[in-house]
Design a protein around this motif. Structure first.
Motif, PDB file in Angstrom:
ATOM      1  N   ALA A  98     -12.676  18.545  40.203  1.00  0.00           N
ATOM      2  CA  ALA A  98     -11.874  17.320  40.094  1.00  0.00           C
ATOM      3  C   ALA A  98     -11.506  17.038  38.638  1.00  0.00           C
ATOM      4  N   GLU A  99     -12.450  17.237  37.729  1.00  0.00           N
ATOM      5  CA  GLU A  99     -12.193  17.019  36.301  1.00  0.00           C
ATOM      6  C   GLU A  99     -11.130  17.993  35.798  1.00  0.00           C
ATOM      7  N   LEU A 100     -11.210  19.259  36.236  1.00  0.00           N
ATOM      8  CA  LEU A 100     -10.239  20.260  35.792  1.00  0.00           C
ATOM      9  C   LEU A 100      -8.850  19.972  36.360  1.00  0.00           C
ATOM     10  N   ASP A 146     -20.214  36.198  35.251  1.00  0.00           N
ATOM     11  CA  ASP A 146     -21.408  36.586  34.488  1.00  0.00           C
ATOM     12  C   ASP A 146     -21.259  36.224  33.013  1.00  0.00           C
ATOM     13  N   ARG A 147     -20.067  36.481  32.456  1.00  0.00           N
ATOM     14  CA  ARG A 147     -19.811  36.152  31.052  1.00  0.00           C
ATOM     15  C   ARG A 147     -19.722  34.644  30.837  1.00  0.00           C
ATOM     16  N   VAL A 148     -19.021  33.971  31.742  1.00  0.00           N
ATOM     17  CA  VAL A 148     -18.793  32.530  31.589  1.00  0.00           C
ATOM     18  C   VAL A 148     -20.107  31.766  31.679  1.00  0.00           C
ATOM     19  N   ALA A 159     -16.590  23.856  28.822  1.00  0.00           N
ATOM     20  CA  ALA A 159     -15.608  23.866  27.734  1.00  0.00           C
ATOM     21  C   ALA A 159     -14.751  25.129  27.820  1.00  0.00           C
ATOM     22  N   TYR A 160     -15.370  26.245  28.156  1.00  0.00           N
ATOM     23  CA  TYR A 160     -14.635  27.494  28.307  1.00  0.00           C
ATOM     24  C   TYR A 160     -13.575  27.356  29.399  1.00  0.00           C
ATOM     25  N   ALA A 185     -12.890  23.803  23.577  1.00  0.00           N
ATOM     26  CA  ALA A 185     -12.041  23.951  24.764  1.00  0.00           C
ATOM     27  C   ALA A 185     -10.685  24.549  24.420  1.00  0.00           C
ATOM     28  N   LEU A 186     -10.145  24.202  23.268  1.00  0.00           N
ATOM     29  CA  LEU A 186      -8.807  24.655  22.901  1.00  0.00           C
ATOM     30  C   LEU A 186      -8.807  25.872  21.983  1.00  0.00           C
TER      31      LEU A 186
END
Length: 181
Positions: free
Chosen positions: A22-24, A54-56, A64-65, A141-142
């Motif tokens: 929902a936030e995204l 796995d990376r995330v 943030a990613y 994030a950016l």
């Protein structure tokens, strides 16, 4: 048949999805101004993240990613839409008579003002004030520096003041309340 690790990874991603979708979607809406496309954009970002889960999940700040993924996808969609509008405008300007009349809006609301900001300024002000992220989290994030976040947020706030008036902007960002746009 999946392994226990696969099931655990799937359950972890499902929990992440439920907690952040929902936030995204809201972030995507505030960045693009497109209600229908915002849900699709958030879903597309989460699908992309699933392929590299796995990376995330090993990242210091997975949320943030993923916000960065949404921001990058939004930027790409906006650029594509602008290119398409230019192609259509070029086609119609060659095939029809032009009429130039004033296009003055009676009321400029916050969403319209946000759409007028360049993408980076819009993203900074939305993440800082609508999502109440710190300068550091916004930078993460950016994928930009904290200094860039500070300058872009300041410039965006000044532009919003110009578009909306000082009292409206102060009400929105002065006390740093979370926007409910």
């Amino acid at each position: 048949m999946g392994t226990v690790a696969d099931e655990s990874c799937g359950a972890e991603f499902h929990e992440f999805f439920e907690r952040h979708y929902a936030e995204l979607a809201r972030l995507a809406y505030l960045l693009t101004g497109d209600t229908d496309g915002a849900d699709d954009l958030a879903a597309d970002a989460l699908v992309a993240v699933w392929h590299h889960w796995d990376r995330v999940r090993a990242a210091d700040h997975p949320a943030a990613y993923v916000r960065g993924v949404v921001a990058n996808m939004a930027r790409s969609r906006i650029r594509s839409a602008v290119r398409e509008r230019r192609r259509i405008a070029l086609f119609w300007s060659q095939s029809s008579e032009r009429t130039d009349g004033p296009d003055i809006p009676v009321v400029i609301d916050v969403r319209e003002a946000l759409r007028r900001l360049p993408f980076r300024k819009r993203a900074c002000v939305v993440l800082r004030h609508a999502f109440d992220l710190s300068e550091r989290d916004t930078a993460l994030a950016l994928g930009i520096s904290v200094g860039t976040v500070k300058s872009q947020t300041s410039k965006a706030t000044a532009e919003l003041q110009r578009l909306l008036g000082t009292s409206t902007t102060t009400e929105l960002v002065g006390g740093r309340p979370r926007w409910t746009i």
